[in-house]
Design a protein around this motif. Structure first.
Motif, mmCIF file in Angstrom:
data_model
loop_
_atom_site.group_PDB
_atom_site.id
_atom_site.type_symbol
_atom_site.label_atom_id
_atom_site.label_comp_id
_atom_site.label_asym_id
_atom_site.label_seq_id
_atom_site.Cartn_x
_atom_site.Cartn_y
_atom_site.Cartn_z
ATOM 1 N N VAL A 18 -11.277 2.588 10.985
ATOM 2 C CA VAL A 18 -10.061 1.842 10.654
ATOM 3 C C VAL A 18 -10.167 0.394 11.169
ATOM 4 O O VAL A 18 -9.934 -0.550 10.439
ATOM 5 C CB VAL A 18 -8.800 2.544 11.226
ATOM 6 C CG1 VAL A 18 -7.553 1.699 11.001
ATOM 7 C CG2 VAL A 18 -8.631 3.920 10.579
ATOM 8 N N ILE A 19 -10.536 0.264 12.431
ATOM 9 C CA ILE A 19 -10.668 -1.060 13.059
ATOM 10 C C ILE A 19 -12.134 -1.512 13.043
ATOM 11 O O ILE A 19 -12.439 -2.676 12.829
ATOM 12 C CB ILE A 19 -10.156 -1.024 14.533
ATOM 13 C CG1 ILE A 19 -8.716 -0.478 14.611
ATOM 14 C CG2 ILE A 19 -10.288 -2.394 15.190
ATOM 15 C CD1 ILE A 19 -7.628 -1.420 14.156
ATOM 16 N N VAL A 20 -13.033 -0.588 13.318
ATOM 17 C CA VAL A 20 -14.480 -0.863 13.300
ATOM 18 C C VAL A 20 -15.214 0.320 12.686
ATOM 19 O O VAL A 20 -14.660 1.418 12.605
ATOM 20 C CB VAL A 20 -15.080 -1.058 14.723
ATOM 21 C CG1 VAL A 20 -14.811 -2.437 15.272
ATOM 22 C CG2 VAL A 20 -14.601 0.024 15.679
ATOM 23 N N LEU A 38 -13.519 -4.579 11.012
ATOM 24 C CA LEU A 38 -13.417 -4.334 9.570
ATOM 25 C C LEU A 38 -12.461 -5.349 8.927
ATOM 26 O O LEU A 38 -11.503 -5.793 9.571
ATOM 27 C CB LEU A 38 -12.967 -2.896 9.304
ATOM 28 C CG LEU A 38 -14.032 -1.822 9.586
ATOM 29 C CD1 LEU A 38 -13.440 -0.413 9.490
ATOM 30 C CD2 LEU A 38 -15.222 -1.963 8.651
ATOM 31 N N PRO A 39 -12.709 -5.722 7.664
ATOM 32 C CA PRO A 39 -11.909 -6.755 6.998
ATOM 33 C C PRO A 39 -10.399 -6.484 7.064
ATOM 34 O O PRO A 39 -9.949 -5.379 6.749
ATOM 35 C CB PRO A 39 -12.399 -6.699 5.545
ATOM 36 C CG PRO A 39 -13.775 -6.149 5.626
ATOM 37 C CD PRO A 39 -13.776 -5.209 6.798
ATOM 38 N N GLY A 40 -9.673 -7.495 7.515
ATOM 39 C CA GLY A 40 -8.209 -7.414 7.519
ATOM 40 C C GLY A 40 -7.596 -6.740 8.733
ATOM 41 O O GLY A 40 -6.380 -6.806 8.927
ATOM 42 N N GLU A 82 -6.095 -9.342 11.290
ATOM 43 C CA GLU A 82 -4.982 -10.028 10.631
ATOM 44 C C GLU A 82 -3.758 -9.103 10.531
ATOM 45 O O GLU A 82 -2.636 -9.539 10.772
ATOM 46 C CB GLU A 82 -5.406 -10.493 9.225
ATOM 47 C CG GLU A 82 -6.443 -11.609 9.208
ATOM 48 C CD GLU A 82 -7.870 -11.155 9.545
ATOM 49 O OE1 GLU A 82 -8.117 -9.930 9.652
ATOM 50 O OE2 GLU A 82 -8.745 -12.039 9.709
ATOM 51 N N PHE A 83 -4.000 -7.826 10.180
ATOM 52 C CA PHE A 83 -2.858 -6.927 10.031
ATOM 53 C C PHE A 83 -2.203 -6.621 11.381
ATOM 54 O O PHE A 83 -0.978 -6.546 11.493
ATOM 55 C CB PHE A 83 -3.248 -5.629 9.308
ATOM 56 C CG PHE A 83 -2.062 -4.767 9.003
ATOM 57 C CD1 PHE A 83 -1.070 -5.214 8.130
ATOM 58 C CD2 PHE A 83 -1.894 -3.528 9.617
ATOM 59 C CE1 PHE A 83 0.067 -4.444 7.869
ATOM 60 C CE2 PHE A 83 -0.774 -2.749 9.356
ATOM 61 C CZ PHE A 83 0.209 -3.209 8.480
ATOM 62 N N LEU A 84 -3.022 -6.489 12.427
ATOM 63 C CA LEU A 84 -2.473 -6.295 13.777
ATOM 64 C C LEU A 84 -1.588 -7.485 14.154
ATOM 65 O O LEU A 84 -0.489 -7.326 14.682
ATOM 66 C CB LEU A 84 -3.607 -6.155 14.798
ATOM 67 C CG LEU A 84 -4.235 -4.772 14.932
ATOM 68 C CD1 LEU A 84 -5.626 -4.878 15.555
ATOM 69 C CD2 LEU A 84 -3.350 -3.857 15.772
ATOM 70 N N GLU A 85 -2.074 -8.682 13.853
ATOM 71 C CA GLU A 85 -1.301 -9.894 14.168
ATOM 72 C C GLU A 85 -0.007 -9.952 13.359
ATOM 73 O O GLU A 85 1.049 -10.306 13.884
ATOM 74 C CB GLU A 85 -2.164 -11.147 13.910
ATOM 75 C CG GLU A 85 -3.243 -11.309 14.969
ATOM 76 C CD GLU A 85 -4.304 -12.355 14.623
ATOM 77 O OE1 GLU A 85 -5.032 -12.774 15.545
ATOM 78 O OE2 GLU A 85 -4.425 -12.725 13.435
ATOM 79 N N THR A 86 -0.090 -9.565 12.088
ATOM 80 C CA THR A 86 1.096 -9.536 11.218
ATOM 81 C C THR A 86 2.147 -8.581 11.781
ATOM 82 O O THR A 86 3.338 -8.915 11.844
ATOM 83 C CB THR A 86 0.689 -9.080 9.787
ATOM 84 O OG1 THR A 86 -0.277 -9.992 9.288
ATOM 85 C CG2 THR A 86 1.877 -9.028 8.851
ATOM 86 N N CYS A 87 1.710 -7.406 12.200
ATOM 87 C CA CYS A 87 2.633 -6.401 12.758
ATOM 88 C C CYS A 87 3.345 -6.956 13.984
ATOM 89 O O CYS A 87 4.562 -6.862 14.116
ATOM 90 C CB CYS A 87 1.878 -5.141 13.164
ATOM 91 S SG CYS A 87 1.304 -4.184 11.763
ATOM 92 N N GLY A 117 -8.719 -0.374 2.740
ATOM 93 C CA GLY A 117 -8.930 -0.975 4.062
ATOM 94 C C GLY A 117 -7.676 -1.712 4.477
ATOM 95 O O GLY A 117 -6.768 -1.904 3.660
ATOM 96 N N LEU A 118 -7.607 -2.130 5.747
ATOM 97 C CA LEU A 118 -6.398 -2.821 6.229
ATOM 98 C C LEU A 118 -6.206 -4.182 5.553
ATOM 99 O O LEU A 118 -5.107 -4.733 5.577
ATOM 100 C CB LEU A 118 -6.440 -2.967 7.754
ATOM 101 C CG LEU A 118 -6.195 -1.665 8.539
ATOM 102 C CD1 LEU A 118 -6.357 -1.902 10.028
ATOM 103 C CD2 LEU A 118 -4.816 -1.078 8.236
ATOM 104 N N ASN A 119 -7.259 -4.720 4.927
ATOM 105 C CA ASN A 119 -7.109 -5.967 4.173
ATOM 106 C C ASN A 119 -6.196 -5.784 2.956
ATOM 107 O O ASN A 119 -5.715 -6.744 2.382
ATOM 108 C CB ASN A 119 -8.476 -6.532 3.755
ATOM 109 C CG ASN A 119 -9.333 -5.518 3.019
ATOM 110 O OD1 ASN A 119 -9.068 -4.312 3.084
ATOM 111 N ND2 ASN A 119 -10.345 -5.977 2.329
#
Ligand code: B16
Ligand code: MG
Length: 214
Positions: free
Chosen positions: A12-14, A92-94, A97-102, A202-204
């Motif tokens: 998920v993250i790596v 992993l892509p995104g 960024e998604f952690l920061e968005t949350c 993916g989280l992207n």
């Protein structure tokens, strides 16, 4: 409405599955057999001890509990050596960024991983600061699909399970989220992660809009 996001680590993250595979393969080879990358899929999200038991079964090898411990330690030493060279480029892509968005949206973030090496990995990829709580293999006694790891994550960030969403790449992880009364977003293929409330590659591909639609 969702108040916390709980993330699995490997897948998920790596993508540490490739390092796990190299280390387990080396061990199997020393024991006189081999296994494929396809078999390795079955080890995703599975604990270290259970992974070893499965591999020994594939090689038709029997070992005592004490011998198993020695073998698992050996594999872990090779694995730890490999992950010691990880860099933020392996996120992993995104994911970042998604952690920061949350966090910017005021949501709590937690890690819910089976790995006992999660702290080392998060430090190597420089993401520790983006998690409000870290629950990993050192803090749980029951493996996924038991919801323990995610329930402890929810508790640590003080959010009720029904206000949490779990991001998972393994079937057992999706089951664990559901068993804990949480929403589950699958990372991977909808044909495989059939129990998830939503599946993205993916989280992207994830966004606050999609989160709110859950
Ligand atoms: P360790 P996750 C899991 O991570 C891996 O997917 C699995 O292959 C591994 O055996 C397990 O962690 C334990 O890892 O040997 O480092 O304690 O997907 O739950 O983040
Ligand atoms: Mg995983």
């Amino acid at each position: 409405n969702i108040k916390a996001c709980i993330f699995d680590l490997d897948g998920v993250i790596v993508d540490t599955a490739v390092y796990h595979y190299k280390a387990w393969k080396r061990l199997a080879n020393e024991l006189g057999f081999d296994f494929t990358e396809e078999d390795n899929e079955k080890l995703k999200g599975v604990s270290r001890v259970r992974s070893l038991q499965l591999i020994l079964e594939w090689g038709h090898v029997t070992k005592t509990e004490a011998e198993q411990e020695v073998l698992a330690t050996k594999k872990n030493e090779w694995y730890v050596e490999m992950i010691s060279h990880m860099t933020p480029a392996e996120i992993l892509p995104g994911a970042k960024e998604f952690l920061e968005t949350c966090r910017a949206a005021g949501l709590k973030t937690a890690l819910g991983s089976a790995s006992k090496n999660s702290m080392t990995i998060l430090e190597k990829i420089n993401l520790t600061h983006l998690f409000d709580a870290i629950i990993d293999g050192n803090k749980v006694s029951k493996a996924k699909p038991d919801p323990e790891v995610f329930l402890k994550g929810a508790e640590a960030v003080n959010v009720k399970p029904d206000k949490c969403v779990v991001f998972e790449d393994a079937i057992a992880g999706i089951e664990a989220a559901k068993n804990g009364g949480m929403k589950a977003v699958g990372i991977g293929s909808p044909q495989v992660l059939t129990e998830a409330d939503m599946v993205v590659p993916g989280l992207n591909e994830m966004s606050l809009e999609k989160l709110r639609a859950l």
